[in-house]
Structures are given as C-alpha cells and as structure tokens.
Design an enzyme around this catalytic site. Structure first.
Site, short mmCIF file in Angstrom:
data_model
loop_
_atom_site.label_atom_id
_atom_site.label_comp_id
_atom_site.label_asym_id
_atom_site.label_seq_id
_atom_site.Cartn_x
_atom_site.Cartn_y
_atom_site.Cartn_z
N GLY A 149 -55.62 -2.18 19.56
CA GLY A 149 -54.39 -1.62 19.03
C GLY A 149 -53.88 -2.33 17.79
CB ALA A 177 -52.03 1.59 17.94
CG ASP A 178 -54.39 -0.67 22.98
OD1 ASP A 178 -54.74 -1.24 21.93
OD2 ASP A 178 -55.19 -0.29 23.86
CG PHE A 179 -48.30 -1.40 23.61
CD1 PHE A 179 -49.32 -1.73 24.51
CD2 PHE A 179 -47.84 -2.38 22.75
CE1 PHE A 179 -49.83 -3.01 24.56
CE2 PHE A 179 -48.34 -3.66 22.79
CZ PHE A 179 -49.34 -3.99 23.69
#
Lengths: 411, 439
Positions: A149, A177-179
């Site tokens: 991310g 960005a993973d979140f």
C-alpha cells in the site's frame, strides 16, 4: 449449533484465500467475522510476510507468533499447500466445488503460472467468483509493479499531500492504499455473490489498489483538470483545514501528548473562548470572525497551544466536549484499550491462541442493532486445517490423504 | 457440518436461478435495489458506490442542498451549490430530491419513499432521525425489509454518543494520527480531507451488504450502526498489537517506519526529480531483487565492494543500529539521486524493486497505466457545461460493470419525476410544498 448463537449473515459462504499482508486478509477477516468460512491457503516455504512481522508473542519469533498476522486473520482456517508442487495445485482444484470465491493478492501472473488462472478454475467451478487484488491491476504496462500500500499511496499522491508545508513529504502511516482497498475487496466479494444469486453467474474481479485509491482522491483529480482549481488540492497543509479555525493538534501535559481540536462554528468558538477564560478573543479584532481567525491562524494556534499545554489531554477533552467543542485526545497504541467508547462497544476482542496465548483483536466497524459480530476464534496455526479439509470438505480416504502427505504437498 | 458441494445460494435457501436468468448478461450488479441517501458528506461515497453498481440512488437533500455541495474546490473557482467538485465527484449517477425533514409533509413524503426503498443511509447525529419520527422502528413500520445504515463518528450508543465528531478527531481517536508526521512536531491527519468520511462510507457499504444477506434469510431489514472511530483500527497494522504483546507504543518517525524497539525502515528517498517510496526488502522475498539492484548499481560503479559482499538472504536492513544505518544507506541514497522517478518505476516494473514514484495528482492524470486500462471515463455534464474525466472504473468486473453512471444531479432535479410521477403528488401540491419550503 442453532440456538447457541444467532446465525451470522454470511454463514455458508466459502472462501479460498490466497491473500497476503493486509488488504486481502483484512477484507476476508471482516467476511469471516460475519460468518463466512475462510480457508487461508498458505505455505511455510513462502510464508505470508505478516507471519514474519513483529511483534511476536513473548518477543519470541515464529511463524505462529506474529501479532501482525494474528490481528488480520481471526476466525479463519489455514491449509498449508506448497504450490510449487503439481500435486498441490491438483489438490487445490479439488477444493473448488466447495468454494464460492477465491481471493488472491499475488503479483499478476503467479496464479496463471500455477495453472490456476480464472479460466482454469472456472472449468472446474463454472460459477466461481474470483477476486484478484494487486498494486496496479492485472493488465497494462505496469501490471507487474510489485509493492504494498505504500507504493500505491505514492502513485496516487498521498505522500505529496500528507505532511508539513515547510518540510518534505512524510506520507500517511504504513500501507495506506491497503486500507482503502480492503473494503473494496469485501464489497467486490459480496456484490459478486449477490449477482450470482440472481443470475447464476460467477465472475472475475480485477482490483487495482491504485485505482481504488484514486476514488479517495476524486475531488482533487477532478480539480486538476480545470484551470482555476489546478494544484489547489495537491498541497501539504499540516493539520489545517480550509473550513475550520482553529483546526489542529495541540500539545498537552506529558510526553508526546496531544489534543485535536476542530472549530467550525461561532458557537464552538465562543464555548472554547469561555473555557479558556478568554471571552475577549470572541470580541477581539483578529479572532472574532472565522475570516479573521483564518488570517491570523499562526497567532491563533500559538494562543491555543499555550493554553492546552497546561492540561492532561483526556481531562481537556471531557471539558471541551461537555460544552460542544469538537476535541479528541491523540491515542497511542495502549490508549486504545482504555478508550471508554471502545470499551463500551467491545471493540477489541480477547482471543485465545494455542501458541500466543491471549491477545487483543479489533472487531467490525459496523454492527446490527440486534446482532454484533466480533472475532470469535484466534488466527490459525499455519496448516492447522489439513485434516478438516481432507476429511470434511473433500471426504478423502486415509489412503488418499497419505498419498498427498507422501507427495509432500502440505508444507 | 458443511456440505462439500453445496453453494451459498442453496444453503441460504434462496430462489432457484432459472436458465433464462443465467443467460441474462446486462443486468447490473445491484440493479434491483433502491437506495435513499440522506445526503451529507459522510454518505456521499456510499451512495456513489451503490450507483456505480447499478442501484438506483436518490439523494434526499434539504431544500438548501446537501452540505456535501458546499465543499470546495469549485469548478472554475466559482462557488455554488452546483459547482463543488466533491459533489460532482461523489454525487455522480444519483438522482436528487429535496425534502425538508423538519416539516410533517417532508417526513410523510420520506416515509412514502421508504416504502419502495431497499436501503436508507444517513450521517446525522444519533437521535436526529428519531426526533423527526424517522427512527429505524418508524421506517421498519413502513417497510419491514428496509436496511438503515447510520454513519456516525462514534456509534449509536455509548459514552461518546453525543460527542461532536470531525475528520480530524477520527484520526486522533482511532490511533492512526499518532503514527503520522515528524517526531519533533504534532501528529498529522491524512491529506485530501475528509478521508475519514470516505473510509466510513465504504465500511458502511460492507455493512449494508451484510445486512442484505441477512435480510434474504430473515425477510426483515436491519439497523446497521457504523462507527468512524472504529474504522482506523484496521489501518493500524501492527501498532496496537505492539502495545498488547510487547508493551511498546510505536512512534511516528517521519520518513521512517517504526518496527519496534531497535528496528525501523526508511520509506522515502530523494531522487533526481522528486521523491520515491522504496522499501528495501531482503530475506526470501527480497534477496533476488536486492541482488538485481546490486548489479544495476555496480554497472554504474555505484556499489562499493563491502555492499556487494552482503548476503541479502540473511541481512536485515531494518535491524541496523541507528549509527550504522546512514553509512549503510549512503550508496543507495547517492544512487537514487541520479535516477528519475520514471527510471525507477521502469526498473521496478521490470525487476521487481519496491520503488514507486511520489506522484502529484497531475501525474496521476497522465499515467499511461491508467490510460491503458481504460480506467478513465469522461462524464459530460451538459447541464453544467462541464466535461471531466473520472477515475470511473473503481473495480474491473466481468459480470456487470462497476462504473460511474453519469453526472451528479442538480439540486431537486428529480422532484417532479419522483414526487409527482411516482409518489402521486399533483403538480399543484408540488407547487404548494415548494412555496412552504418543504421541497
């Protein structure tokens, strides 16, 4: 089983989960919490990097001791399969009739190299749902860009806009960005299930972290296309906000203790001035109106910081919230467990893990008025589900199981 | 015990899928459903996501317009309810109806709308709807199957129930803010606000769909209570686990990431034309690319002998003592300063390095990858005479598209279509309600 606990809405949904690190596992954790049976397919030969991520229970390193892994993989089962071996791939395909969905987060091409591309899988299970999540998507010139991310956040602009205006960028914490992606992965699985329910059709989902992160930068991306707004969003502002003043994070008593205050209305400003014993600031030229406070924001923040520094953060928050001023203490890791609202909602479950012992694990950000789904089962030991998979899902005989064992696929 | 061959649909006792339905190719992912969005900043992405998925989304706004319309920047720098880029972006593909929920007529019309709705989403403080006769129980009396999704800072109950919330406060309370920023200054929120509202909305979409699956089994709806404060917890990766298992509070470290006592890794590096994110991976997952980087640096005379001798399969760069880290990284920082963002990205795509350019939003618009994937969709907004490119395919799906559906509605654009044509008000009644400030 019935009568012991309420039926969870996703019971009966079966997911084969190749996801690693955060976005995939966090998404399937949420689905598992709400009732889906999630079988992680992983390997001790190439373990999920979070299994090797600190902290470890008792500070002792081990594949089954990582808190990083444990908090993202509650309520799941684990099958160890060494996918380098053809027999393991054949074994995996035997699981497809059981599965509703496959989730994977490899660099594009890995599943295809194993002969497990969507086209291969749907020959076995025609209505299969498959979600592939990766950094830049399955197609295009940058499809093989590997990363987490952090890489996707850099692509989308978050490092550029997070930080102080007078300093280089610092970026958001960890794999931002993973979140963003994790909820999109959950939604993708659920809408594909809903679609299949109505139409009988499975589908393939190609989810790029970069593209979903763009959804969270949308107004800025639109503004970049118009001359009058070009560059307006893409600046580092520290904690300032265009529509609030004061709006920032101010020091409190103690080591690295802070209070966040966001004043958006005249009433909030008056209440804050009263609490400060500085009613004069509400009349004072320079601070009385929003526009004046904006013009003198440095002085405003300095005045406020000098006052907040005399307080313990939680005391100050209680005092300010009691009079309607939006304020919150900046929580450190350990503070989260003591937060009265988290305690009230039972946000952290305590799970009992066979190797780690008891550990705390965050729950679902949503609940129903008559049903609260929280983590029930600790993250799985690597490969713990082998017998369950062989006997209960596949109905293998002892001989068949022994043959797979001899081929060394369960590692 | 689970039946090995049964599917979810069979287990849930859902209706049989006929062969005609199986051949249906053009039905949208959420085509059958109607969403009423009591439009605020918090609900914007929730409604937009349902609209992208093919549901019918009606934004119900006060006659003065949703607060989401007042967020800038504004098209052409001209403020106005129809020009906010937040609204144009997240309002796309919705319909707009105005209703003053402080009036009995507004409440009654809303209840009528609820009769035909599958989902209602709202972002008001707890108790706001109940005070207007629109609590979940009231909506359910109207329509047993309706799912109400409430997006609030802290949830419907509890000691913080009546506390004021804010994007800034969510980051503070959820533990995330403590980790963002430089150690010598105050902690920071994430840029491009209000990010917390967007995360809250997406958590709400998951909740709505989970409630939908329960509705399929039970025949009744749910009140889904989503708390913004809880959303950042899934973003803390291992932060709270350090406090739990090791008694350590991780700290923000600017361009570095705290990995626990004595361990940290650098994330940001300067390159020739800006900044690049780089995570130096070793061990089994990174040794191969580390060796490739050595080859690349060596081919340009940038790899000192001691560095080339390092065994990347066992070396842990994050564990270096602080006084040795700079010396170790020096050849890398020097090398990266000679490369452009584009060169580093190209090498990453080719060789698997964890380089990623720190883009500006302008860079995103020009990115060849997004163009190659047809990720942009032009939305021609004829009423406003604005044509914008949206990152219009949030997720690529083969079943039916997940795609932006059209421009954002003008305030009350669908009042007649919805209130007169569908709910059966007469034109004269619509006029009266307008005059009285109900619509």
């Amino acid at each position: 089983m019935a009568g012991e606990r309420p039926t969870l809405p996703l019971e009966g949904v079966h997911i084969l989960d190749f996801g690693t690190t955060v976005a995939g596992p966090a998404a399937t954790k949420l689905l598992a919490m709400w009732g889906a049976t999630v079988l992680r397919v992983e390997s001790s030969v190439h373990p999920d990097t979070t299994r090797l991520g600190s902290p470890y229970a008792g500070d002792v390193r081990g594949l089954n001791r990582s808190g990083y892994f444990a908090v993202y993989n509650s309520d799941k089962r684990s099958l160890a399969l060494n996918m380098q071996k053809p027999a393991a791939r054949e074994f995996f395909k035997r699981l497809l009739p059981w599965a509703d969905a496959v989730v994977e987060t490899f660099v594009p091409g890995v599943m295809a190299r194993w002969g497990l591309a969507y086209e291969d899988l749907r020959r076995v299970r025609p209505d299969l749902i498959m979600v592939s999540e990766c950094l830049q998507g399955q197609t295009g010139p940058h499809a093989t860009h590997r990363g987490y991310g952090q890489q996707a956040s850099a692509l989308t602009g978050w490092y550029e806009v997070t930080g102080w205006p007078d300093r280089p960028p610092t970026g958001p914490y960890s794999a931002y960005a993973d979140f963003i992606a994790l909820h999109y992965v959950s939604v993708a699985v659920l809408v594909a299930l809903e679609y299949r329910r109505r139409t009988g059709r499975g589908q393939y989902v190609d989810l790029s972290q970069y593209e979903v992160a763009c959804q969270f930068a949308l107004p800025g991306l639109l503004g970049e296309q118009l001359p009058a707004t070009r560059g307006a969003a893409a600046v580092r502002r520290g904690n300032r906000d265009p529509y609030a003043a004061p709006h920032g994070v101010f020091p409190c008593r103690g080591e690295d203790r802070w209070v966040a205050i966001a004043v958006r209305t005249d009433a909030q400003w008056s209440a804050l001035c009263t609490e400060m014993g500085r009613e004069d600031l509400c009349q004072n030229e320079g601070f009385a109106t929003f526009l004046e406070r904006k013009r003198h924001e440095d002085a405003l923040e300095a005045t406020l910081a000098a006052w907040t520094a005399g307080f313990e953060a939680n005391d100050l928050v209680r005092r300010l919230q009691a009079v309607g001023v939006p304020a919150a203490a900046v929580a450190k890791g350990e503070d989260l467990f003591a937060d009265p609202q988290f305690r009230f909602r039972g946000t952290f479950a305590v799970l009992d893990h066979p190797e780690m012992g008891r550990y705390r694990c965050h729950g679902s950000p949503f609940r129903f008025s008559d049903l609260v789904a929280q983590p029930r089962r600790a993250a799985p030991l690597l490969g713990e589900a082998r017998d369950w998979v062989c006997r209960e899902i596949l109905g293998l005989s002892d001989d068949e199981m022994a043959a797979y064992e001899a081929a060394g696929i369960f590692e | 015990m689970d039946n090995p061959t049964s599917s979810f649909a069979e287990e849930a006792g859902l209706e049989e899928t006929s062969s005609e339905m199986a051949n249906e190719t053009h039905e949208d992912l959420l085509a059958p459903y109607v969403v009423l969005e009591l439009a605020t900043t918090e609900t914007a992405l929730f409604g937009r996501t349902f609209a992208d998925l093919g549901a019918r989304v009606i934004a119900v706004e006060p006659p003065g317009g949703s607060p989401a319309r007042r967020l800038g920047p504004f098209a052409d720098g001209e403020p106005g309810l129809e020009r906010g880029l937040f609204w144009l972006g997240y309002g796309a593909g919705k319909q707009s109806v105005t209703l003053n929920l402080d009036t009995r007529d507004g409440q009654a019309l809303f209840r009528k709308l609820v009769s035909g709705a599958d989902f209602v989403v709202e972002g008001f403080p707890p108790g706001y709807l109940a005070a207007r006769g629109l609590a979940y129980e009231d909506l359910r009396a109207q329509n047993e199957r309706v799912v109400l999704v409430s997006l609030t800072p802290y949830g419907q109950e509890g000691p913080y129930r009546s506390y004021a919330g804010d994007d800034l406060l969510t980051w503070a309370l959820g533990g995330y803010m403590h980790m963002v920023g430089d150690p010598d200054r105050a902690p920071l929120r994430v840029g491009l606000p209000p990010q917390a509202s967007l995360h809250l909305a997406m958590a709400g979409v998951v909740g709505a769909l989970a409630a939908h699956f329960r509705r399929l089994a039970t025949g009744h709806g749910e009140h889904v209570d989503v708390a913004a404060q809880e959303v950042p917890l899934s973003m803390l990766t291992h932060t709270y686990a350090f406090a739990d298992l090791s008694g350590v509070n991780l700290q923000r470290q600017g361009m570095w990431r705290d990995l626990g006592p004595g361990r940290r890794s650098r994330t940001l590096y300067q390159c020739k034309d800006g900044w690049v994110v780089w995570m130096f991976m070793t061990f089994y997952g990174g040794a191969r690319t580390a060796r490739k980087l050595m080859e690349w640096m060596d081919s340009e005379g940038a790899a000192p002998e001691w560095l080339k001798q390092t065994d990347w399969a066992t070396f842990d760069p994050a564990g270096l003592p602080p006084d040795e880290v700079d010396r170790f990284l020096e050849p890398f920082t020097a090398f990266l300063r000679t490369k452009t963002k584009a060169e580093l990205l190209e090498a990453a795509v080719r060789d698997g390095h964890m380089f990623s350019p720190v883009n500006t939003l302008a860079d995103v618009l020009a990115d060849p990858q997004l163009a190659a994937r047809a990720s942009w969709r032009e939305v021609a907004d004829t009423a406003r005479a604005i044509v914008l490119r949206y990152p219009g395919v949030p997720v690529h799906t083969t079943g039916a598209p997940w795609v932006v559906r059209g421009p954002a509605p003008r305030l009350g654009q669908h009042n007649r279509a919805v209130l007169v044509d569908e709910l059966g008000l007469s034109s004269q009644e619509l006029e009266l309600l307008f005059a009285l400030g109900v619509v």
